[in-house]
Every structure is written in C-alpha cells, then in structure tokens.
Design a protein around this motif. Structure first.
Motif, short mmCIF file in Angstrom:
data_model
loop_
_atom_site.label_atom_id
_atom_site.label_comp_id
_atom_site.label_asym_id
_atom_site.label_seq_id
_atom_site.Cartn_x
_atom_site.Cartn_y
_atom_site.Cartn_z
N THR A 95 0.89 -1.01 0.11
CA THR A 95 0.08 0.04 -0.01
C THR A 95 0.86 1.38 -0.05
O THR A 95 1.85 1.25 0.76
CB THR A 95 -0.73 -0.02 1.22
N LEU A 96 0.56 2.05 -0.85
CA LEU A 96 1.41 3.40 -0.85
C LEU A 96 0.46 4.53 -0.47
O LEU A 96 -0.62 4.92 -0.84
CB LEU A 96 1.82 3.82 -2.51
N ARG A 97 1.08 5.20 0.56
CA ARG A 97 0.71 6.37 1.10
C ARG A 97 1.45 7.86 0.92
O ARG A 97 2.59 7.65 1.15
CB ARG A 97 0.11 6.12 2.56
N VAL A 98 0.80 8.94 0.50
CA VAL A 98 1.78 10.12 0.50
C VAL A 98 0.92 11.09 1.73
O VAL A 98 -0.10 11.22 1.62
CB VAL A 98 1.45 10.72 -0.85
N THR A 99 1.75 11.37 2.48
CA THR A 99 1.33 12.49 3.58
C THR A 99 2.31 13.59 3.45
O THR A 99 3.30 13.75 3.11
CB THR A 99 1.55 11.68 4.78
N ASP A 100 1.60 14.92 3.89
CA ASP A 100 2.34 16.06 3.92
C ASP A 100 3.02 16.16 5.34
O ASP A 100 3.06 15.34 6.04
CB ASP A 100 1.26 17.34 3.67
N SER A 101 3.81 17.33 5.51
CA SER A 101 4.65 17.59 6.66
C SER A 101 3.55 17.55 7.94
O SER A 101 4.11 17.09 9.12
CB SER A 101 5.46 18.89 6.76
N GLN A 102 2.39 17.78 7.71
CA GLN A 102 1.37 17.70 9.03
C GLN A 102 0.61 16.40 9.32
O GLN A 102 -0.08 16.21 10.12
CB GLN A 102 0.31 18.78 8.96
N GLY A 103 1.13 15.34 8.24
CA GLY A 103 0.43 14.24 8.57
C GLY A 103 -0.61 13.93 7.78
O GLY A 103 -1.51 12.84 8.05
N LYS A 104 -1.18 14.95 7.14
CA LYS A 104 -2.40 14.87 6.08
C LYS A 104 -2.09 13.86 4.84
O LYS A 104 -1.40 14.15 4.27
CB LYS A 104 -2.77 16.23 5.97
N SER A 120 1.49 21.30 -3.58
CA SER A 120 2.45 22.51 -3.26
C SER A 120 3.70 22.34 -3.07
O SER A 120 4.26 21.14 -2.58
CB SER A 120 1.73 23.38 -1.98
N ALA A 121 4.65 23.43 -3.46
CA ALA A 121 6.05 23.10 -3.04
C ALA A 121 6.25 22.81 -1.50
O ALA A 121 5.65 23.47 -0.73
CB ALA A 121 6.82 24.14 -3.36
N GLY A 122 7.09 21.77 -1.09
CA GLY A 122 7.19 21.35 0.37
C GLY A 122 7.81 20.04 0.31
O GLY A 122 8.20 19.43 -0.58
N ILE A 123 7.81 19.46 1.68
CA ILE A 123 8.17 18.05 2.09
C ILE A 123 6.97 17.08 2.21
O ILE A 123 6.07 17.58 2.72
CB ILE A 123 9.09 17.93 3.20
N TYR A 124 7.21 16.17 1.41
CA TYR A 124 6.06 15.01 1.63
C TYR A 124 6.75 13.70 2.15
O TYR A 124 7.95 13.54 2.03
CB TYR A 124 5.39 14.79 0.16
N PHE A 125 6.03 12.79 2.74
CA PHE A 125 6.54 11.53 3.03
C PHE A 125 5.81 10.43 2.28
O PHE A 125 4.68 10.39 2.31
CB PHE A 125 6.25 11.24 4.30
N ILE A 126 6.65 9.59 1.81
CA ILE A 126 5.98 8.39 0.58
C ILE A 126 6.22 7.32 1.73
O ILE A 126 7.34 6.72 2.03
CB ILE A 126 6.64 8.11 -0.60
#
Length: 76
Positions: A25-34, A54-60
């Motif tokens: 399962t692939l999930r992408v979240t933003d820096s706030q965990g959304k 938007s420009a920024g840091i994300y977590f895969i």
C-alpha cells in the motif's frame, strides 16, 4: 521494503520503484501528516503525479505484510 523515489526533488511526476514484486500500500502524507494519496501497488513501478501538490516536503510510505518504510520526497 526497499524502494526508490525518483526524481527527488520532483516537479510533476515521481516514479516509485520496488526492488521486488510484493503487494504493498502506497501512502503520501504532507509534513502535518495529512493523507494526500492512498493506493494499492500492483506493479514494480508506480507513477505518481505530484503536479497539484504545493512546494514542500512530503512522506511516501509503503506498507506490506512484512512492515513499513517511509522516505522523504521534496516537491520543488
């Protein structure tokens, strides 16, 4: 789980490549965990459009029956 995320930093598209075929399962979240994206992977290579992010840091995060791995992705 070993995978790559290229290019990083990204602008429009990111390709997630698993080193071996495995159900994940692939999930992408933003820096706030959304949670921004959630999908079941069915192939070794998965193309993800990030053009609307938007420009920024994300977590895969990839999750399998064997565990979970998270990598940072930068959207420029």
């Amino acid at each position: 789980i070993n995978f790559t995320c290229t290019p990083n930093p990204a602008s429009d598209i990111v390709v997630i490549t698993l080193q071996e075929p495995i159900a994940a399962t692939l999930r992408v979240t933003d820096s706030q965990g959304k949670l921004l994206y959630n999908s079941e992977l069915t192939t070794i290579n998965h193309t993800l459009s990030v053009s609307e992010f938007s420009a920024g840091i994300y977590f895969i995060t990839l999750t399998t029956q064997h565990g979970q791995t998270t990598k940072k992705m930068v959207k420029g």
